[in-house]
Design a protein around this motif. Sequence first.
Motif, PDB file in Angstrom:
ATOM      1  N   VAL A 185       0.850  -1.189   0.000  1.00  0.00           N
ATOM      2  CA  VAL A 185       0.000   0.000   0.000  1.00  0.00           C
ATOM      3  C   VAL A 185       0.887   1.241   0.000  1.00  0.00           C
ATOM      4  O   VAL A 185       1.777   1.375   0.842  1.00  0.00           O
ATOM      5  CB  VAL A 185      -0.941   0.002   1.219  1.00  0.00           C
ATOM      6  N   THR A 186       0.655   2.133  -0.925  1.00  0.00           N
ATOM      7  CA  THR A 186       1.461   3.351  -1.029  1.00  0.00           C
ATOM      8  C   THR A 186       0.624   4.609  -0.845  1.00  0.00           C
ATOM      9  O   THR A 186       1.131   5.712  -1.020  1.00  0.00           O
ATOM     10  CB  THR A 186       2.164   3.416  -2.398  1.00  0.00           C
ATOM     11  N   GLN A 187      -0.650   4.440  -0.508  1.00  0.00           N
ATOM     12  CA  GLN A 187      -1.532   5.587  -0.336  1.00  0.00           C
ATOM     13  C   GLN A 187      -2.339   5.457   0.951  1.00  0.00           C
ATOM     14  O   GLN A 187      -2.713   4.351   1.356  1.00  0.00           O
ATOM     15  CB  GLN A 187      -2.498   5.713  -1.516  1.00  0.00           C
ATOM     16  N   VAL A 188      -2.594   6.576   1.575  1.00  0.00           N
ATOM     17  CA  VAL A 188      -3.515   6.642   2.705  1.00  0.00           C
ATOM     18  C   VAL A 188      -4.889   6.978   2.139  1.00  0.00           C
ATOM     19  O   VAL A 188      -5.009   7.826   1.251  1.00  0.00           O
ATOM     20  CB  VAL A 188      -3.063   7.709   3.716  1.00  0.00           C
ATOM     21  N   ALA A 189      -5.917   6.312   2.634  1.00  0.00           N
ATOM     22  CA  ALA A 189      -7.264   6.475   2.079  1.00  0.00           C
ATOM     23  C   ALA A 189      -8.190   7.136   3.094  1.00  0.00           C
ATOM     24  O   ALA A 189      -8.194   6.773   4.269  1.00  0.00           O
ATOM     25  CB  ALA A 189      -7.820   5.124   1.656  1.00  0.00           C
ATOM     26  N   LEU A 190      -8.959   8.093   2.622  1.00  0.00           N
ATOM     27  CA  LEU A 190      -9.944   8.797   3.446  1.00  0.00           C
ATOM     28  C   LEU A 190     -11.339   8.511   2.892  1.00  0.00           C
ATOM     29  O   LEU A 190     -11.607   8.760   1.712  1.00  0.00           O
ATOM     30  CB  LEU A 190      -9.669  10.308   3.418  1.00  0.00           C
ATOM     31  N   VAL A 191     -12.211   7.980   3.736  1.00  0.00           N
ATOM     32  CA  VAL A 191     -13.577   7.675   3.309  1.00  0.00           C
ATOM     33  C   VAL A 191     -14.367   8.979   3.206  1.00  0.00           C
ATOM     34  O   VAL A 191     -14.458   9.743   4.171  1.00  0.00           O
ATOM     35  CB  VAL A 191     -14.274   6.715   4.292  1.00  0.00           C
TER      36      VAL A 191
ATOM     37  N   GLU B  74     -17.587   8.864   1.549  1.00  0.00           N
ATOM     38  CA  GLU B  74     -18.986   8.424   1.574  1.00  0.00           C
ATOM     39  C   GLU B  74     -19.000   6.910   1.659  1.00  0.00           C
ATOM     40  O   GLU B  74     -18.111   6.229   1.142  1.00  0.00           O
ATOM     41  CB  GLU B  74     -19.710   8.885   0.318  1.00  0.00           C
ATOM     42  N   GLY B  75     -20.032   6.349   2.335  1.00  0.00           N
ATOM     43  CA  GLY B  75     -20.164   4.903   2.423  1.00  0.00           C
ATOM     44  C   GLY B  75     -19.465   4.329   3.646  1.00  0.00           C
ATOM     45  O   GLY B  75     -19.269   5.018   4.653  1.00  0.00           O
ATOM     46  N   GLU B  76     -19.074   3.077   3.545  1.00  0.00           N
ATOM     47  CA  GLU B  76     -18.417   2.384   4.653  1.00  0.00           C
ATOM     48  C   GLU B  76     -17.395   1.396   4.105  1.00  0.00           C
ATOM     49  O   GLU B  76     -17.641   0.708   3.118  1.00  0.00           O
ATOM     50  CB  GLU B  76     -19.441   1.626   5.516  1.00  0.00           C
ATOM     51  N   VAL B  77     -16.247   1.356   4.765  1.00  0.00           N
ATOM     52  CA  VAL B  77     -15.173   0.439   4.390  1.00  0.00           C
ATOM     53  C   VAL B  77     -14.819  -0.415   5.598  1.00  0.00           C
ATOM     54  O   VAL B  77     -14.765   0.085   6.726  1.00  0.00           O
ATOM     55  CB  VAL B  77     -13.919   1.210   3.915  1.00  0.00           C
TER      56      VAL B  77
ATOM     57  N   LEU C 263     -15.940   4.998   8.522  1.00  0.00           N
ATOM     58  CA  LEU C 263     -17.061   5.788   8.016  1.00  0.00           C
ATOM     59  C   LEU C 263     -16.528   7.103   7.449  1.00  0.00           C
ATOM     60  O   LEU C 263     -15.333   7.399   7.567  1.00  0.00           O
ATOM     61  CB  LEU C 263     -18.057   6.033   9.144  1.00  0.00           C
ATOM     62  N   PRO C 264     -17.387   7.920   6.824  1.00  0.00           N
ATOM     63  CA  PRO C 264     -16.926   9.177   6.242  1.00  0.00           C
ATOM     64  C   PRO C 264     -16.141  10.041   7.225  1.00  0.00           C
ATOM     65  O   PRO C 264     -16.535  10.232   8.370  1.00  0.00           O
ATOM     66  CB  PRO C 264     -18.231   9.852   5.821  1.00  0.00           C
ATOM     67  N   GLY C 265     -15.001  10.529   6.750  1.00  0.00           N
ATOM     68  CA  GLY C 265     -14.118  11.351   7.571  1.00  0.00           C
ATOM     69  C   GLY C 265     -12.988  10.576   8.204  1.00  0.00           C
ATOM     70  O   GLY C 265     -12.062  11.179   8.758  1.00  0.00           O
ATOM     71  N   GLU C 266     -13.038   9.249   8.137  1.00  0.00           N
ATOM     72  CA  GLU C 266     -12.005   8.418   8.758  1.00  0.00           C
ATOM     73  C   GLU C 266     -11.030   7.899   7.704  1.00  0.00           C
ATOM     74  O   GLU C 266     -11.408   7.655   6.564  1.00  0.00           O
ATOM     75  CB  GLU C 266     -12.643   7.247   9.510  1.00  0.00           C
ATOM     76  N   ILE C 267      -9.777   7.725   8.120  1.00  0.00           N
ATOM     77  CA  ILE C 267      -8.760   7.228   7.201  1.00  0.00           C
ATOM     78  C   ILE C 267      -8.428   5.771   7.510  1.00  0.00           C
ATOM     79  O   ILE C 267      -8.635   5.293   8.629  1.00  0.00           O
ATOM     80  CB  ILE C 267      -7.472   8.076   7.242  1.00  0.00           C
ATOM     81  N   PHE C 268      -7.912   5.081   6.501  1.00  0.00           N
ATOM     82  CA  PHE C 268      -7.439   3.711   6.698  1.00  0.00           C
ATOM     83  C   PHE C 268      -6.226   3.463   5.806  1.00  0.00           C
ATOM     84  O   PHE C 268      -5.983   4.210   4.848  1.00  0.00           O
ATOM     85  CB  PHE C 268      -8.546   2.694   6.408  1.00  0.00           C
ATOM     86  N   GLY C 269      -5.470   2.444   6.150  1.00  0.00           N
ATOM     87  CA  GLY C 269      -4.287   2.084   5.374  1.00  0.00           C
ATOM     88  C   GLY C 269      -3.040   2.845   5.757  1.00  0.00           C
ATOM     89  O   GLY C 269      -1.966   2.608   5.204  1.00  0.00           O
ATOM     90  N   GLU C 270      -3.157   3.776   6.732  1.00  0.00           N
ATOM     91  CA  GLU C 270      -2.018   4.627   7.062  1.00  0.00           C
ATOM     92  C   GLU C 270      -0.848   3.852   7.664  1.00  0.00           C
ATOM     93  O   GLU C 270       0.326   4.161   7.409  1.00  0.00           O
ATOM     94  CB  GLU C 270      -2.450   5.763   8.005  1.00  0.00           C
ATOM     95  N   VAL C 271      -1.135   2.821   8.450  1.00  0.00           N
ATOM     96  CA  VAL C 271      -0.064   2.044   9.075  1.00  0.00           C
ATOM     97  C   VAL C 271       0.781   1.348   8.020  1.00  0.00           C
ATOM     98  O   VAL C 271       2.012   1.316   8.105  1.00  0.00           O
ATOM     99  CB  VAL C 271      -0.653   1.014  10.059  1.00  0.00           C
ATOM    100  N   TYR C 272       0.119   0.816   7.009  1.00  0.00           N
ATOM    101  CA  TYR C 272       0.825   0.071   5.966  1.00  0.00           C
ATOM    102  C   TYR C 272       1.456   1.010   4.944  1.00  0.00           C
ATOM    103  O   TYR C 272       2.552   0.746   4.438  1.00  0.00           O
ATOM    104  CB  TYR C 272      -0.143  -0.895   5.280  1.00  0.00           C
ATOM    105  N   ALA C 273       0.807   2.122   4.655  1.00  0.00           N
ATOM    106  CA  ALA C 273       1.340   3.066   3.675  1.00  0.00           C
ATOM    107  C   ALA C 273       2.624   3.720   4.180  1.00  0.00           C
ATOM    108  O   ALA C 273       3.539   3.994   3.402  1.00  0.00           O
ATOM    109  CB  ALA C 273       0.306   4.135   3.347  1.00  0.00           C
ATOM    110  N   CYS C 274       2.684   3.954   5.485  1.00  0.00           N
ATOM    111  CA  CYS C 274       3.860   4.616   6.054  1.00  0.00           C
ATOM    112  C   CYS C 274       5.019   3.652   6.285  1.00  0.00           C
ATOM    113  O   CYS C 274       6.089   4.055   6.732  1.00  0.00           O
ATOM    114  CB  CYS C 274       3.488   5.332   7.352  1.00  0.00           C
TER     115      CYS C 274
END
Length: 228
Positions: free
Chosen positions: A49-55, A57-60, A78-89
């Motif tokens: 993973v090379t990108q941090v993702a911010l939701v 709309e919707g749910e991940v 949920l919207p406004g929350e980020i994911f993947g940051e631990v792996y992207a960094c």
Amino acid sequence: MSDYSAVIASSQLFRDIPADQLPAMLQCLQASQRSFTKNQVIFWAGQTVTQVALVLEGEVQLWQEDILGNRSIHNRFLPGEIFGEVYACNDQSLIPVSAVAVRPAEVLFIDQQRLLGKGGCAGPYHRQLLENLLFITSQRALELSRKMSFLSRRTLREKLLGYLTTQARLAENCRFTIPFSRQELADYLSVDRSALSKELSRMKEEGLLDYHRSDFHLFPDTCGCCKK
């Protein structure tokens, strides 16, 4: 991205950064938006993973499946929350889970090199951005520690009580709504759904709690936060 400017501005990642600075910052971060259909995979387990993702709309949800297809839910966003940051960094690691849009989703992707201030992207509010990222990462560690504390309990009842009392304390109320369906709760706790439903019924019959779908009420003898 303009349609989601309010979501972006309210995100913990951009806390204390002026809204009028966000368009230029997002451009510097090489942010890009993508749409995902229900159950579409955003990141596959085993990929880098090379990108941090911010939701937006919707749910991940982050899932992990074993060779038999048994699913374990690690987290939801949920919207406004980020994911993947631990792996992207940590660009040397492979993500051990899949990120899946469990509802149709709009996701904003941010280049991790730019996020970390590399590639010439280090404006006047970049320090605040990094402080926000550190805070989010520390919150993730706290959530993981909290989850491990009740997953490590020996019996299904103990796991359920650990999870439900934690939700009550977070809500500061013994009446609360959990963010999962029955199947999702079973997957989150890594237990069998049928066994979980039976245990909840027994706990209800014994007067420990009451529930309707995802709405729960822990009684005073069960939930410490209800005791005066």
